[in-house]
Design a protein around this motif. Structure first.
Motif, PDB file in Angstrom:
ATOM      1  N   LEU A  20       0.844  -1.081   0.100  1.00 51.83           N
ATOM      2  CA  LEU A  20       0.142  -0.067   0.071  1.00 51.83           C
ATOM      3  C   LEU A  20       1.014   1.346   0.021  1.00 51.83           C
ATOM      4  CD1 LEU A  20      -2.892  -0.812   2.371  1.00 51.83           C
ATOM      5  CD2 LEU A  20      -3.171  -0.462  -0.046  1.00 51.83           C
ATOM      6  N   CYS A  21       1.974   1.047   0.863  1.00 48.50           N
ATOM      7  CA  CYS A  21       2.709   2.428   0.991  1.00 48.50           C
ATOM      8  C   CYS A  21       3.515   2.712  -0.475  1.00 48.50           C
ATOM      9  CB  CYS A  21       3.750   2.369   1.967  1.00 48.50           C
ATOM     10  SG  CYS A  21       4.854   0.982   1.936  1.00 48.50           S
ATOM     11  N   ILE A  22       3.829   1.646  -1.169  1.00 53.40           N
ATOM     12  CA  ILE A  22       4.240   1.882  -2.509  1.00 53.40           C
ATOM     13  C   ILE A  22       3.306   2.405  -3.384  1.00 53.40           C
ATOM     14  CG2 ILE A  22       5.246   0.691  -4.571  1.00 53.40           C
ATOM     15  CD1 ILE A  22       6.437  -1.609  -2.634  1.00 53.40           C
ATOM     16  N   HIS A  23       2.107   2.203  -3.470  1.00 56.20           N
ATOM     17  CA  HIS A  23       1.159   2.688  -4.320  1.00 56.20           C
ATOM     18  C   HIS A  23       0.921   4.044  -4.035  1.00 56.20           C
ATOM     19  CE1 HIS A  23      -2.427   2.867  -6.621  1.00 56.20           C
ATOM     20  NE2 HIS A  23      -3.121   3.341  -5.727  1.00 56.20           N
ATOM     21  N   TYR A  24       0.789   4.569  -2.622  1.00 56.69           N
ATOM     22  CA  TYR A  24       0.357   5.875  -2.320  1.00 56.69           C
ATOM     23  C   TYR A  24       1.646   6.803  -2.402  1.00 56.69           C
ATOM     24  CZ  TYR A  24      -4.371   4.608  -1.827  1.00 56.69           C
ATOM     25  OH  TYR A  24      -5.739   3.779  -2.064  1.00 56.69           O
ATOM     26  N   CYS A  25       2.811   6.241  -2.485  1.00 60.45           N
ATOM     27  CA  CYS A  25       4.104   7.044  -2.355  1.00 60.45           C
ATOM     28  C   CYS A  25       4.246   8.282  -3.467  1.00 60.45           C
ATOM     29  CB  CYS A  25       5.395   6.311  -2.149  1.00 60.45           C
ATOM     30  SG  CYS A  25       6.826   7.379  -1.870  1.00 60.45           S
ATOM     31  N   PRO A  26       4.030   9.433  -3.303  1.00 60.29           N
ATOM     32  CA  PRO A  26       4.088  10.449  -4.288  1.00 60.29           C
ATOM     33  C   PRO A  26       5.344  10.467  -5.100  1.00 60.29           C
ATOM     34  CG  PRO A  26       2.953  11.647  -2.514  1.00 60.29           C
ATOM     35  CD  PRO A  26       3.529  10.161  -1.940  1.00 60.29           C
ATOM     36  N   PRO A  27       6.570  10.469  -4.607  1.00 62.88           N
ATOM     37  CA  PRO A  27       7.614  10.359  -5.142  1.00 62.88           C
ATOM     38  C   PRO A  27       8.292   8.991  -5.493  1.00 62.88           C
ATOM     39  CG  PRO A  27       8.180  10.812  -2.723  1.00 62.88           C
ATOM     40  CD  PRO A  27       6.756  10.765  -2.909  1.00 62.88           C
ATOM     41  N   ALA A  28       7.510   8.119  -5.259  1.00 61.85           N
ATOM     42  CA  ALA A  28       7.936   6.651  -5.665  1.00 61.85           C
ATOM     43  C   ALA A  28       9.322   6.386  -5.378  1.00 61.85           C
ATOM     44  CB  ALA A  28       7.478   6.669  -7.165  1.00 61.85           C
ATOM     45  N   LEU A  30       9.945   3.967  -2.788  1.00 65.67           N
ATOM     46  CA  LEU A  30       9.622   2.811  -1.860  1.00 65.67           C
ATOM     47  C   LEU A  30       9.500   1.543  -2.963  1.00 65.67           C
ATOM     48  CD1 LEU A  30       6.918   3.945   0.692  1.00 65.67           C
ATOM     49  CD2 LEU A  30       9.531   3.675   1.151  1.00 65.67           C
ATOM     50  N   ARG A  31       9.855   0.436  -2.445  1.00 72.31           N
ATOM     51  CA  ARG A  31       9.570  -0.813  -3.228  1.00 72.31           C
ATOM     52  C   ARG A  31       9.869  -1.831  -2.408  1.00 72.31           C
ATOM     53  NH1 ARG A  31      15.614  -0.562  -5.962  1.00 72.31           N
ATOM     54  NH2 ARG A  31      17.017  -1.286  -4.455  1.00 72.31           N
ATOM     55  N   LEU A  32       9.440  -3.162  -2.751  1.00 70.08           N
ATOM     56  CA  LEU A  32       9.225  -4.428  -2.145  1.00 70.08           C
ATOM     57  C   LEU A  32      11.043  -4.796  -2.459  1.00 70.08           C
ATOM     58  CD1 LEU A  32       7.419  -5.923  -0.699  1.00 70.08           C
ATOM     59  CD2 LEU A  32       7.144  -7.353  -2.828  1.00 70.08           C
ATOM     60  N   HIS A  41       7.675 -12.874   5.107  1.00 71.59           N
ATOM     61  CA  HIS A  41       7.169 -11.780   4.517  1.00 71.59           C
ATOM     62  C   HIS A  41       8.253 -10.769   3.708  1.00 71.59           C
ATOM     63  CE1 HIS A  41       2.839 -12.421   5.782  1.00 71.59           C
ATOM     64  NE2 HIS A  41       3.420 -12.300   6.744  1.00 71.59           N
ATOM     65  N   LEU A  42       8.082 -10.788   2.434  1.00 70.60           N
ATOM     66  CA  LEU A  42       8.840  -9.712   1.730  1.00 70.60           C
ATOM     67  C   LEU A  42       8.743  -8.139   2.537  1.00 70.60           C
ATOM     68  CD1 LEU A  42       8.706 -10.825  -1.960  1.00 70.60           C
ATOM     69  CD2 LEU A  42      10.648 -10.988  -0.296  1.00 70.60           C
ATOM     70  N   VAL A  43       9.506  -7.274   2.754  1.00 68.93           N
ATOM     71  CA  VAL A  43       9.303  -6.163   3.325  1.00 68.93           C
ATOM     72  C   VAL A  43       9.666  -5.291   2.448  1.00 68.93           C
ATOM     73  CG1 VAL A  43       9.862  -7.225   5.736  1.00 68.93           C
ATOM     74  CG2 VAL A  43      11.552  -6.272   4.352  1.00 68.93           C
ATOM     75  N   ILE A  44       9.225  -3.813   2.836  1.00 66.75           N
ATOM     76  CA  ILE A  44       9.548  -2.505   2.105  1.00 66.75           C
ATOM     77  C   ILE A  44      10.800  -2.073   2.234  1.00 66.75           C
ATOM     78  CG2 ILE A  44       8.558  -0.388   1.482  1.00 66.75           C
ATOM     79  CD1 ILE A  44       6.748  -2.633   0.335  1.00 66.75           C
ATOM     80  N   GLU A  45      11.228  -1.525   1.445  1.00 65.34           N
ATOM     81  CA  GLU A  45      12.600  -0.566   1.680  1.00 65.34           C
ATOM     82  C   GLU A  45      12.497   0.785   1.062  1.00 65.34           C
ATOM     83  OE1 GLU A  45      15.867  -2.587   0.132  1.00 65.34           O
ATOM     84  OE2 GLU A  45      15.023  -2.423  -2.015  1.00 65.34           O
ATOM     85  N   LEU A  46      13.133   1.616   1.633  1.00 61.33           N
ATOM     86  CA  LEU A  46      13.250   3.087   0.984  1.00 61.33           C
ATOM     87  C   LEU A  46      14.393   2.879   0.150  1.00 61.33           C
ATOM     88  CD1 LEU A  46      12.671   6.204   0.746  1.00 61.33           C
ATOM     89  CD2 LEU A  46      13.978   6.371   2.706  1.00 61.33           C
ATOM     90  N   PHE A  47      14.448   3.004  -1.355  1.00 58.71           N
ATOM     91  CA  PHE A  47      15.529   2.783  -2.174  1.00 58.71           C
ATOM     92  C   PHE A  47      15.920   3.923  -2.693  1.00 58.71           C
ATOM     93  CE2 PHE A  47      12.100   3.046  -5.308  1.00 58.71           C
ATOM     94  CZ  PHE A  47      12.649   3.531  -6.137  1.00 58.71           C
ATOM     95  N   ASP A  48      15.151   5.233  -2.404  1.00 59.19           N
ATOM     96  CA  ASP A  48      15.788   6.371  -2.928  1.00 59.19           C
ATOM     97  C   ASP A  48      15.517   7.562  -2.001  1.00 59.19           C
ATOM     98  OD1 ASP A  48      16.472   8.605  -4.738  1.00 59.19           O
ATOM     99  OD2 ASP A  48      14.843   8.152  -6.136  1.00 59.19           O
ATOM    100  N   GLU A  49      16.393   7.359  -1.084  1.00 59.03           N
ATOM    101  CA  GLU A  49      16.184   8.497   0.321  1.00 59.03           C
ATOM    102  C   GLU A  49      16.456  10.060  -0.477  1.00 59.03           C
ATOM    103  OE1 GLU A  49      17.952   9.171   4.756  1.00 59.03           O
ATOM    104  OE2 GLU A  49      18.419   7.315   3.643  1.00 59.03           O
ATOM    105  N   ALA A  50      17.214  10.248  -1.248  1.00 58.64           N
ATOM    106  CA  ALA A  50      17.541  11.374  -1.776  1.00 58.64           C
ATOM    107  C   ALA A  50      16.169  11.965  -2.306  1.00 58.64           C
ATOM    108  CB  ALA A  50      18.545  11.395  -2.943  1.00 58.64           C
TER     109      ALA A  50
END
Length: 77
Positions: A20-28, A30-32, A41-50
């Motif tokens: 859900l967080c991936i879908h709603y993230c405006p700057p996109a 986040l990813r699995l 469970h596969l978990v979410i990660e912040l892949f583009d902190e910049a």
């Protein structure tokens, strides 16, 4: 116009990878990830902190409260 940058803290053990967080993230930003928690469970990660703005939308839509902290800094234009 002021810009913002941010970051989040994800509790892997609470995350069930619902995306859900991936879908709603405006700057996109986040990813699995390929990491799994103790429940397998596969978990979410912040892949583009910049490019994270710290908008908090991910934390608000997370049904498991897996995004435990959101940091946001507003930068002068």
């Amino acid at each position: 116009m002021a810009k913002a940058r941010g970051t989040i803290t994800i509790d892997d053990e609470r995350c069930k990878g619902c995306e859900l967080c991936i879908h709603y993230c405006p700057p996109a930003v986040l990813r699995l990830s390929e990491r799994r928690n103790s429940l397998n469970h596969l978990v979410i990660e912040l892949f583009d902190e910049a490019n994270c703005t710290g908008c908090e939308i991910c934390a608000r839509v997370c049904p498991d409260i897996a995004i435990t902290q959101v940091f946001r800094e507003v930068l002068a234009a």
